[in-house]
Design a protein around this motif. Structure first.
Motif, PDB file in Angstrom:
ATOM      1  N   ILE A  21      34.758   7.237  73.343  1.00  0.00           N
ATOM      2  CA  ILE A  21      35.513   7.971  74.377  1.00  0.00           C
ATOM      3  C   ILE A  21      34.551   8.769  75.273  1.00  0.00           C
ATOM      4  N   LEU A  37      44.708   2.656  78.816  1.00  0.00           N
ATOM      5  CA  LEU A  37      45.352   3.140  77.598  1.00  0.00           C
ATOM      6  C   LEU A  37      44.492   2.788  76.389  1.00  0.00           C
ATOM      7  N   ILE A  38      44.291   3.774  75.533  1.00  0.00           N
ATOM      8  CA  ILE A  38      43.542   3.530  74.283  1.00  0.00           C
ATOM      9  C   ILE A  38      44.508   3.686  73.107  1.00  0.00           C
ATOM     10  N   CYS A  39      44.569   2.661  72.263  1.00  0.00           N
ATOM     11  CA  CYS A  39      45.405   2.725  71.061  1.00  0.00           C
ATOM     12  C   CYS A  39      44.488   2.697  69.835  1.00  0.00           C
ATOM     13  N   PRO A  40      44.060   3.870  69.380  1.00  0.00           N
ATOM     14  CA  PRO A  40      43.146   3.938  68.240  1.00  0.00           C
ATOM     15  C   PRO A  40      43.931   3.986  66.928  1.00  0.00           C
ATOM     16  N   LEU A  45      43.833   9.964  66.608  1.00  0.00           N
ATOM     17  CA  LEU A  45      44.701  10.395  67.718  1.00  0.00           C
ATOM     18  C   LEU A  45      44.442  11.848  68.114  1.00  0.00           C
ATOM     19  N   ILE A  48      40.829  12.353  69.748  1.00  0.00           N
ATOM     20  CA  ILE A  48      40.711  11.661  71.038  1.00  0.00           C
ATOM     21  C   ILE A  48      41.567  12.349  72.100  1.00  0.00           C
ATOM     22  N   SER A  49      42.721  12.842  71.700  1.00  0.00           N
ATOM     23  CA  SER A  49      43.568  13.518  72.692  1.00  0.00           C
ATOM     24  C   SER A  49      42.878  14.772  73.230  1.00  0.00           C
ATOM     25  N   LYS A  52      39.367  13.219  75.521  1.00  0.00           N
ATOM     26  CA  LYS A  52      39.485  12.150  76.539  1.00  0.00           C
ATOM     27  C   LYS A  52      39.621  12.725  77.943  1.00  0.00           C
ATOM     28  N   LYS A  57      45.037   7.381  78.888  1.00  0.00           N
ATOM     29  CA  LYS A  57      46.268   7.614  78.127  1.00  0.00           C
ATOM     30  C   LYS A  57      46.089   7.136  76.690  1.00  0.00           C
ATOM     31  N   ILE A  58      46.939   7.653  75.819  1.00  0.00           N
ATOM     32  CA  ILE A  58      46.809   7.286  74.403  1.00  0.00           C
ATOM     33  C   ILE A  58      48.094   6.645  73.896  1.00  0.00           C
ATOM     34  N   CYS A  84      50.788  10.805  71.875  1.00  0.00           N
ATOM     35  CA  CYS A  84      50.850   9.497  72.558  1.00  0.00           C
ATOM     36  C   CYS A  84      51.932   9.418  73.616  1.00  0.00           C
TER      37      CYS A  84
END
Ligand code: PEP
Length: 248
Positions: A21, A37-40, A45, A48-49, A52, A57-58, A84
């Motif tokens: 990130i 969009l990142i889906c980890p 979560l 990263i939130s 970032k 977006k997550i 998210c």
């Protein structure tokens, strides 16, 4: 504007996620003009939130359809909602490895939208179904079952991902024409189920071995509105290259 989503699947420790990130944040100007969009994995979560760039977006990779309770190992919409905006539902790995039926995926779609989140609903045929020329039949069955009781208002929150199972993680992407045909078929079904005004702006992503080499040609297809990227999203350079080549 294309939507380019990274599905990290069960990859990256906390430190690896942070490094990615931080690098992506540095490239943020290069990737402007697309929704990213990142889906980890769930464990990343929170962190990263915090780190970032605001333009990223997550999303979550999965979610259960109850708010709380005795569901060991699951994660609820209330937990996901803290971090998210999007939730992937019905990924073929959930369908095939974890035996999630369309009925559950339908409950998840409804639960995600009822919590103000956006589902990315994945549908797609297997290699055997493709060989038997059953692609459209499979897409129709999955779509109709997963969208049961989803209203015209709710459908506006849903993003679709056409992910042929034979193309996921195999290095064998759908040809631009195959992707366009499937996407147009899906949009046609959505038009019949809802209306043309509603179906036209809905986003239909393509997923299955997207790389910096094939992204430009795929995104040129009329009904391809973005990508769901697995393997090539694990490396910042290849993910950034895909985004740069996906201007719509
Ligand atoms: C995916 O997992 O959704 C996917 C498309 O994976 P890959 O890009 O690795 O084929």
């Amino acid at each position: 504007m294309a939507l380019i989503a990274a599905n990290w699947k069960m990859n990256k420790t906390l430190n690896e996620g942070i490094t990615f990130i931080n690098e992506l944040n540095k490239n943020i100007d290069d990737v402007s003009g697309n929704e990213i969009l990142i889906c980890p994995p769930f464990t990343l979560l929170n962190e990263i939130s915090k780190i970032k760039h605001e333009n990223l977006k997550i999303g979550a990779q999965n979610m259960y359809y109850e708010e709380s309770g005795a569901f060991t190992g699951e994660i609820s919409p209330l937990m996901v909602k803290e971090f998210c905006e999007y939730v992937i539902v019905g990924h073929s790995e959930r369908r095939n490895l974890f035996k999630e039926p369309n009925q559950w995926i339908n409950k998840k779609v409804l639960c995600v939208v009822n919590h103000g989140l956006k589902p990315i609903l994945c549908i797609g045929e297997t290699e055997e179904e493709k060989k038997k020329k059953k692609t459209n039949e499979v897409l129709e069955t999955q779509l109709k079952a997963c969208l049961k009781n989803v209203s015209e208002n709710q459908i506006k929150q849903v993003v679709f991902a056409y992910e042929p199972v034979w193309a996921i993680g195999t290095g064998k992407n759908a040809t631009p024409q195959e992707a366009q045909d499937a996407h147009a078929f899906i949009r046609g079904l959505l038009t019949d189920m809802y209306s043309q005004t509603t179906a036209r702006p809905l986003k239909i992503l393509y997923g299955g071995s997207v790389t910096p080499e094939n992204a430009a040609e795929l995104i040129q297809q009329k009904d391809v509105d973005g990508f769901l990227v697995g393997g090539a999203s694990l490396n910042v350079d290849s993910f950034v290259e895909i985004i740069k080549k996906s201007k719509k």
